[in-house]
Scaffold this motif. Structure first.
Motif, PDB file in Angstrom:
ATOM      1  N   ILE A 107       0.690  -1.136   0.182  1.00 21.67           N
ATOM      2  CA  ILE A 107      -0.009   0.427  -0.381  1.00 21.67           C
ATOM      3  C   ILE A 107       1.126   0.875   0.130  1.00 21.67           C
ATOM      4  O   ILE A 107       0.046   2.739   0.268  1.00 21.67           O
ATOM      5  N   ASN A 108       1.922   1.000  -0.311  1.00 22.49           N
ATOM      6  CA  ASN A 108       3.203   1.970  -0.242  1.00 22.49           C
ATOM      7  C   ASN A 108       3.027   3.180   1.426  1.00 22.49           C
ATOM      8  O   ASN A 108       2.266   4.018   0.523  1.00 22.49           O
ATOM      9  N   ARG A 109       3.029   2.521   2.294  1.00 23.05           N
ATOM     10  CA  ARG A 109       2.841   3.785   3.144  1.00 23.05           C
ATOM     11  C   ARG A 109       3.880   3.047   4.431  1.00 23.05           C
ATOM     12  O   ARG A 109       3.691   2.178   4.775  1.00 23.05           O
ATOM     13  N   VAL A 110       3.982   4.096   5.410  1.00 22.86           N
ATOM     14  CA  VAL A 110       4.733   4.161   6.620  1.00 22.86           C
ATOM     15  C   VAL A 110       3.466   3.500   7.301  1.00 22.86           C
ATOM     16  O   VAL A 110       2.669   4.264   7.391  1.00 22.86           O
ATOM     17  N   ILE A 111       3.577   2.072   7.803  1.00 21.33           N
ATOM     18  CA  ILE A 111       2.680   1.997   8.941  1.00 21.33           C
ATOM     19  C   ILE A 111       2.632   1.658  10.695  1.00 21.33           C
ATOM     20  O   ILE A 111       2.197   1.786  11.551  1.00 21.33           O
ATOM     21  N   GLN A 112       4.449   1.978  10.262  1.00 21.42           N
ATOM     22  CA  GLN A 112       4.655   1.944  11.902  1.00 21.42           C
ATOM     23  C   GLN A 112       6.065   2.330  11.983  1.00 21.42           C
ATOM     24  O   GLN A 112       6.745   2.225  11.211  1.00 21.42           O
ATOM     25  N   TYR A 113       6.655   3.677  13.214  1.00 24.26           N
ATOM     26  CA  TYR A 113       7.392   4.326  13.544  1.00 24.26           C
ATOM     27  C   TYR A 113       7.771   3.376  14.315  1.00 24.26           C
ATOM     28  O   TYR A 113       6.855   3.793  16.060  1.00 24.26           O
ATOM     29  N   VAL A 114       8.839   2.008  14.592  1.00 25.07           N
ATOM     30  CA  VAL A 114       9.209   0.832  15.966  1.00 25.07           C
ATOM     31  C   VAL A 114      10.524   2.124  16.373  1.00 25.07           C
ATOM     32  O   VAL A 114      11.153   2.488  16.192  1.00 25.07           O
ATOM     33  N   ARG A 115      10.091   2.726  17.557  1.00 25.23           N
ATOM     34  CA  ARG A 115      11.104   3.066  18.642  1.00 25.23           C
ATOM     35  C   ARG A 115      11.751   2.371  18.642  1.00 25.23           C
ATOM     36  O   ARG A 115      11.962   1.054  19.272  1.00 25.23           O
ATOM     37  N   ALA A 116      13.413   3.020  18.664  1.00 19.41           N
ATOM     38  CA  ALA A 116      14.687   2.508  19.045  1.00 19.41           C
ATOM     39  C   ALA A 116      15.238   2.744  20.460  1.00 19.41           C
ATOM     40  O   ALA A 116      15.485   3.131  20.561  1.00 19.41           O
ATOM     41  N   LEU A 117      14.261   2.103  21.194  1.00 19.23           N
ATOM     42  CA  LEU A 117      14.470   1.914  22.951  1.00 19.23           C
ATOM     43  C   LEU A 117      15.594   1.559  22.991  1.00 19.23           C
ATOM     44  O   LEU A 117      15.462  -0.215  22.776  1.00 19.23           O
ATOM     45  N   ARG A 118      16.639   2.120  24.518  1.00 17.81           N
ATOM     46  CA  ARG A 118      17.544   1.398  24.627  1.00 17.81           C
ATOM     47  C   ARG A 118      18.375  -0.203  23.421  1.00 17.81           C
ATOM     48  O   ARG A 118      18.731  -1.150  23.729  1.00 17.81           O
ATOM     49  N   PHE A 119      17.816   0.674  21.952  1.00 17.38           N
ATOM     50  CA  PHE A 119      18.328  -0.649  21.080  1.00 17.38           C
ATOM     51  C   PHE A 119      20.148  -0.318  21.622  1.00 17.38           C
ATOM     52  O   PHE A 119      20.663  -0.191  21.137  1.00 17.38           O
ATOM     53  N   PRO A 120      20.657  -2.055  20.484  1.00 15.61           N
ATOM     54  CA  PRO A 120      21.794  -1.730  20.523  1.00 15.61           C
ATOM     55  C   PRO A 120      22.473  -1.560  20.237  1.00 15.61           C
ATOM     56  O   PRO A 120      21.297  -0.068  19.188  1.00 15.61           O
ATOM     57  N   LYS A 121      24.140  -1.614  20.042  1.00 16.00           N
ATOM     58  CA  LYS A 121      24.853  -0.434  19.389  1.00 16.00           C
ATOM     59  C   LYS A 121      24.480  -0.545  18.069  1.00 16.00           C
ATOM     60  O   LYS A 121      24.853  -2.369  16.886  1.00 16.00           O
ATOM     61  N   ILE A 122      24.934  -0.191  16.998  1.00 10.94           N
ATOM     62  CA  ILE A 122      24.583  -0.604  15.195  1.00 10.94           C
ATOM     63  C   ILE A 122      25.993  -0.480  14.543  1.00 10.94           C
ATOM     64  O   ILE A 122      26.291   1.161  14.645  1.00 10.94           O
ATOM     65  N   THR A 123      26.338  -1.319  13.736  1.00  6.69           N
ATOM     66  CA  THR A 123      27.655  -1.302  13.341  1.00  6.69           C
ATOM     67  C   THR A 123      27.333  -1.491  11.463  1.00  6.69           C
ATOM     68  O   THR A 123      27.231  -2.224  11.696  1.00  6.69           O
ATOM     69  N   VAL A 124      28.240  -0.568  10.635  1.00  9.56           N
ATOM     70  CA  VAL A 124      27.908  -1.172   9.337  1.00  9.56           C
ATOM     71  C   VAL A 124      28.940  -1.194   8.759  1.00  9.56           C
ATOM     72  O   VAL A 124      30.203  -0.387   8.960  1.00  9.56           O
ATOM     73  N   VAL A 125      29.656  -2.791   8.743  1.00  7.95           N
ATOM     74  CA  VAL A 125      31.095  -2.584   7.932  1.00  7.95           C
ATOM     75  C   VAL A 125      30.358  -2.926   6.583  1.00  7.95           C
ATOM     76  O   VAL A 125      29.862  -4.064   5.681  1.00  7.95           O
ATOM     77  N   ASP A 126      31.640  -1.926   5.884  1.00  7.89           N
ATOM     78  CA  ASP A 126      31.879  -2.187   3.812  1.00  7.89           C
ATOM     79  C   ASP A 126      32.183  -3.103   3.371  1.00  7.89           C
ATOM     80  O   ASP A 126      34.042  -3.597   3.404  1.00  7.89           O
ATOM     81  N   SER A 127      31.958  -4.339   3.049  1.00 10.47           N
ATOM     82  CA  SER A 127      32.840  -4.806   2.613  1.00 10.47           C
ATOM     83  C   SER A 127      33.834  -4.735   0.902  1.00 10.47           C
ATOM     84  O   SER A 127      35.071  -4.727   1.163  1.00 10.47           O
ATOM     85  N   GLY A 128      33.803  -3.587   0.782  1.00 10.71           N
ATOM     86  CA  GLY A 128      34.167  -2.866   0.003  1.00 10.71           C
ATOM     87  C   GLY A 128      34.246  -3.335  -1.682  1.00 10.71           C
ATOM     88  O   GLY A 128      35.097  -3.383  -2.146  1.00 10.71           O
ATOM     89  N   VAL A 129      33.500  -4.952  -1.664  1.00 12.50           N
ATOM     90  CA  VAL A 129      33.733  -5.021  -2.777  1.00 12.50           C
ATOM     91  C   VAL A 129      32.086  -4.356  -3.341  1.00 12.50           C
ATOM     92  O   VAL A 129      30.803  -4.653  -2.679  1.00 12.50           O
ATOM     93  N   LYS A 130      32.069  -4.644  -4.799  1.00 15.33           N
ATOM     94  CA  LYS A 130      31.114  -4.559  -5.724  1.00 15.33           C
ATOM     95  C   LYS A 130      31.073  -4.950  -6.971  1.00 15.33           C
ATOM     96  O   LYS A 130      32.499  -4.553  -7.514  1.00 15.33           O
ATOM     97  N   HIS A 131      30.060  -5.429  -7.250  1.00 17.60           N
ATOM     98  CA  HIS A 131      30.489  -6.209  -8.445  1.00 17.60           C
ATOM     99  C   HIS A 131      29.336  -6.099  -9.705  1.00 17.60           C
ATOM    100  O   HIS A 131      28.402  -5.430  -9.183  1.00 17.60           O
ATOM    101  N   GLU A 132      30.222  -5.725 -10.379  1.00 19.27           N
ATOM    102  CA  GLU A 132      29.699  -5.653 -12.196  1.00 19.27           C
ATOM    103  C   GLU A 132      27.782  -6.278 -11.827  1.00 19.27           C
ATOM    104  O   GLU A 132      27.656  -5.782 -12.996  1.00 19.27           O
ATOM    105  N   LEU A 133      27.623  -7.488 -11.211  1.00 20.59           N
ATOM    106  CA  LEU A 133      26.790  -7.940 -11.691  1.00 20.59           C
ATOM    107  C   LEU A 133      25.241  -7.764 -11.042  1.00 20.59           C
ATOM    108  O   LEU A 133      24.224  -7.683 -11.266  1.00 20.59           O
ATOM    109  N   ALA A 134      25.278  -7.037 -10.282  1.00 21.12           N
ATOM    110  CA  ALA A 134      24.591  -6.392  -9.244  1.00 21.12           C
ATOM    111  C   ALA A 134      23.709  -5.834 -10.111  1.00 21.12           C
ATOM    112  O   ALA A 134      22.203  -6.404  -9.648  1.00 21.12           O
ATOM    113  N   LEU A 135      24.124  -5.602 -10.519  1.00 21.94           N
ATOM    114  CA  LEU A 135      22.265  -4.842 -11.734  1.00 21.94           C
ATOM    115  C   LEU A 135      21.675  -5.355 -12.060  1.00 21.94           C
ATOM    116  O   LEU A 135      20.152  -6.032 -12.371  1.00 21.94           O
TER     117      LEU A 135
END
Ligand code: GLA
Length: 357
Positions: free
Chosen positions: A170-198
């Motif tokens: 339905i293309n709608r935000v149906i709920q904002y989910v509050r991230a209370l006392r949420f764990p730490k978030i880390t993003v690791v970039d693999s440095g890989v980008k395959h041509e195939l992706a698209l």
């Protein structure tokens, strides 16, 4: 006079490859941004700090030779082409700390940022829903990437400290989910980008279209047992794709519960399951991302991890009790030894949507 806008990147906690399948996603805008500055001028021109390149362009449908300029030109063109008067030209400058090609939606951040800015700078005033649609069109028609709608939503509707549950049927935000006392978030970039992706991304989309025709209803309305009954008709590949989507939709809903209950172990388990499914059923993972997820799973502080975004490289998201920078250094060394690639990582916080600063 200069006007500056700040547009966030996004992560997707869970719900991968569901947004073009009428499913659920649970993304958030993050505190890594694209900054876009507009200055009145007598011609259109754009400078990217990242590429250290300045390009002049005309207000027409022609694609530019310099690839990255098309994101900007497309956004300008699609924003202003409904205008009854001559569009006002701008000198645009792009900078920021949102890494590119890392699966954090730098493209949606840039395009939504420009469409939003132009709609506030005397172009045609548009609501955010409309801005999202224009931005998606720029990417799928002008740039040529048939993306879903999740990234644009996250950039345009993100709320500080919250994930957003989006129903893409339905293309709608149906709920904002509050991230209370949420764990730490880390993003690791693999440095890989395959041509195939698209090409593989578009292939998955069409496989899912075919599967949907066979099951004759939306993925949200079937369960695994119903899929089993159609297994012969679907054939192995379509069965696997459909199974990922059906189970991933369930995982998104379970993840919302886990956040509300602050059950981080359960949330972590869902992330690992999502990764396994993207690897074995949807087949969009790579050796490098699997390596990183496997190493992360050995760290005591880590609740869960998985690849995020379209796949075929890109980033891994991990949630943990504490930050684990020393362990990350070790993984990074091992990774370099195994693949000869430098791995990068970022601490992430959930941020608000695009705005003028
Ligand atoms: C890319 C697309 C999104 C979504 C993800 C996969 O990031 O831009 O719309 O389809 O892949 O979940």
């Amino acid at each position: 006079m200069k006007y500056t806008f700040r547009s966030p990147g996004r992560i997707n906690l869970i719900g991968e490859h569901t947004d073009y399948n009428g499913g659920y996603v649970l993304p958030a805008a993050i505190d890594k941004y694209t900054y876009i500055t507009f200055e009145e001028s007598d011609h259109f021109e754009v400078y990217s700090k990242y590429f250290d390149q300045r390009v002049r362009f005309s207000f027409n449908e022609k694609k530019e030779k310099v690839e990255w300029v098309n994101y900007v030109k497309g956004a300008v063109l699609y924003s202003l082409r409904g205008l009854r008067r001559e569009p006002k030209p701008w000198k645009i400058e792009i900078s920021g700390d949102l890494p590119m090609g890392a699966g954090l939606s730098s493209s949606a951040s840039l395009i939504v940022g420009i469409v939003y800015a132009l709609s506030r700078l005397g172009g045609v005033y548009r609501k955010r829903e409309k801005i999202i649609k224009i931005a998606q069109k720029v990417e799928s028609e002008f740039v040529g990437v048939k993306c879903g709608i999740m990234d644009q939503y996250a950039v345009a509707f993100g709320k500080k400290g919250s994930f957003m549950l989006i129903d893409t049927e339905i293309n709608r935000v149906i709920q904002y989910v509050r991230a209370l006392r949420f764990p730490k978030i880390t993003v690791v970039d693999s440095g890989v980008k395959h041509e195939l992706a698209l090409s593989e991304y578009n292939k998955r989309r069409s496989e899912c279209e075919k599967a949907k025709k066979i099951i004759a209803t939306s993925f949200k309305r079937v369960n695994v047992q119903m899929l089993e009954e159609k297994r012969n008709k679907l054939g192995e590949t379509l069965y696997k794709r459909a199974r990922h989507v059906v189970e991933e939709n369930n995982r998104v809903q379970s993840a919302v519960f886990a956040i509300e209950e602050r059950d981080w172990k359960d949330l972590g388990r869902l992330l690992y399951e999502s990764h396994e499914s993207l690897k074995d059923l949807y087949e969009v993972s790579t050796e490098e991302t699997d390596f990183i997820v496997e190493r992360l799973s050995k760290i005591k502080s880590v609740y869960g991890a998985r690849m995020i975004g379209a796949g075929f490289g890109g980033s891994i998201l991990a949630i943990s009790k504490d930050y684990f920078d020393d362990d990350l250094k070790k993984i990074s060394n091992e990774y370099k030894k195994a693949f000869g690639i430098n791995m990068k990582s970022y601490h992430i916080r959930l941020a608000g949507s695009v705005r003028r600063i």
